[in-house]
Motif scaffolding. Structure first.
Motif, short mmCIF file in Angstrom:
data_model
loop_
_atom_site.label_atom_id
_atom_site.label_comp_id
_atom_site.label_asym_id
_atom_site.label_seq_id
_atom_site.Cartn_x
_atom_site.Cartn_y
_atom_site.Cartn_z
N LEU A 30 0.81 -1.22 0.00
CA LEU A 30 0.00 0.00 0.00
C LEU A 30 0.85 1.27 0.00
N HIS A 31 2.11 1.15 0.40
CA HIS A 31 2.97 2.32 0.52
C HIS A 31 3.80 2.61 -0.73
N ASN A 32 3.72 1.77 -1.74
CA ASN A 32 4.43 2.01 -3.01
C ASN A 32 5.89 2.42 -2.82
N PHE A 33 6.62 1.64 -2.06
CA PHE A 33 8.04 1.91 -1.89
C PHE A 33 8.74 1.75 -3.24
N SER A 34 9.75 2.58 -3.47
CA SER A 34 10.56 2.40 -4.67
C SER A 34 11.99 2.79 -4.35
N ALA A 35 12.92 2.18 -5.08
CA ALA A 35 14.34 2.40 -4.84
C ALA A 35 14.99 3.01 -6.07
N PRO A 36 16.01 3.83 -5.87
CA PRO A 36 16.71 4.43 -7.01
C PRO A 36 17.59 3.43 -7.77
N LYS A 37 17.95 2.33 -7.11
CA LYS A 37 18.73 1.31 -7.79
C LYS A 37 18.28 -0.07 -7.31
N VAL A 38 18.77 -1.09 -7.98
CA VAL A 38 18.35 -2.46 -7.68
C VAL A 38 18.73 -2.83 -6.24
N ILE A 39 17.78 -3.43 -5.55
CA ILE A 39 18.02 -3.94 -4.20
C ILE A 39 17.52 -5.39 -4.14
N MET A 40 18.38 -6.25 -3.65
CA MET A 40 18.01 -7.63 -3.36
C MET A 40 18.54 -7.90 -1.96
N ASP A 41 17.64 -7.95 -1.00
CA ASP A 41 18.04 -8.05 0.39
C ASP A 41 16.92 -8.72 1.17
N ALA A 42 17.13 -8.91 2.45
CA ALA A 42 16.10 -9.53 3.28
C ALA A 42 16.06 -8.87 4.65
N LEU A 43 14.87 -8.86 5.21
CA LEU A 43 14.64 -8.44 6.59
C LEU A 43 14.28 -9.69 7.38
N ILE A 44 14.62 -9.70 8.62
CA ILE A 44 14.17 -10.77 9.50
C ILE A 44 13.28 -10.12 10.55
N ILE A 45 12.01 -10.53 10.55
CA ILE A 45 11.02 -9.93 11.44
C ILE A 45 10.76 -10.89 12.60
N HIS A 46 10.97 -10.40 13.81
CA HIS A 46 10.71 -11.18 15.02
C HIS A 46 9.39 -10.69 15.61
N ILE A 47 8.41 -11.58 15.64
CA ILE A 47 7.08 -11.24 16.14
C ILE A 47 6.81 -12.03 17.41
N THR A 48 6.24 -11.37 18.39
CA THR A 48 5.79 -12.05 19.60
C THR A 48 4.27 -11.98 19.64
N ILE A 49 3.66 -13.11 19.95
CA ILE A 49 2.21 -13.17 20.17
C ILE A 49 2.03 -13.54 21.64
N ASP A 50 1.37 -12.66 22.37
CA ASP A 50 1.23 -12.91 23.80
C ASP A 50 0.12 -13.92 24.08
N ALA A 55 -0.37 -9.39 18.90
CA ALA A 55 0.92 -9.50 18.23
C ALA A 55 1.66 -8.17 18.29
N PHE A 56 2.99 -8.25 18.40
CA PHE A 56 3.79 -7.04 18.32
C PHE A 56 5.18 -7.36 17.79
N LEU A 57 5.80 -6.34 17.22
CA LEU A 57 7.14 -6.49 16.66
C LEU A 57 8.14 -6.52 17.81
N GLN A 58 8.86 -7.60 17.91
CA GLN A 58 9.87 -7.73 18.95
C GLN A 58 11.20 -7.14 18.47
N ASN A 59 11.56 -7.44 17.22
CA ASN A 59 12.83 -6.99 16.67
C ASN A 59 12.74 -7.04 15.15
N LEU A 60 13.52 -6.19 14.51
CA LEU A 60 13.59 -6.19 13.06
C LEU A 60 15.06 -6.12 12.68
N GLU A 61 15.53 -7.17 12.04
CA GLU A 61 16.91 -7.20 11.57
C GLU A 61 16.90 -6.79 10.11
#
Length: 116
Positions: A30-50, A55-61
């Motif tokens: 929904l946010h239409n992110f765009s980059a000025p050059k090619v990106i190939m990468d990964a995020l690691i999302i740590h979610i905790t469900i109580d 649910a909430f974001l515990q950490n984002l690598e």
């Protein structure tokens, strides 16, 4: 809850992971992110469900490159997770418990061109 009726724990787990991934992908798109050059990468999302199903974001690598290219991405992910519907928490010995999930999010972004 939509995954709870599946037959095995493995199917429920896979369904749950896919449901979370689709929710995150939808909100990020929904946010239409765009980059000025090619990106190939990964995020690691740590979610905790109580133990109440919240649910909430515990950490984002993520890499420095992702942080610099998409500075608002972490907040979008945080809000997306905060807006998850109430989940059915994990059970251990019949008692609802907190659980943690690690979800990789792959980013493959090519610059938009104006070629016709």
């Amino acid at each position: 809850p939509s995954c709870d009726s599946l037959a095995t724990l493995a199917y429920k787990q896979k369904c749950f992971e896919k449901t979370i991934a689709k929710h995150l992908q939808r909100d990020i798109a929904l946010h239409n992110f765009s980059a000025p050059k090619v990106i190939m990468d990964a995020l690691i999302i740590h979610i905790t469900i109580d133990n109440k199903g919240n649910a909430f974001l515990q950490n984002l690598e993520n890499s420095k490159r992702i942080k610099e290219t998409f500075p608002e991405l972490e907040e979008v992910i945080r809000k997306s997770i905060a807006n998850f519907p109430t989940l059915i928490p994990a059970k251990k010995n019949g008692i609802y418990v907190n659980s943690k999930y690690i979800i990789p999010l792959y980013i493959v972004e090519k610059p938009k061109t104006n070629k016709r």
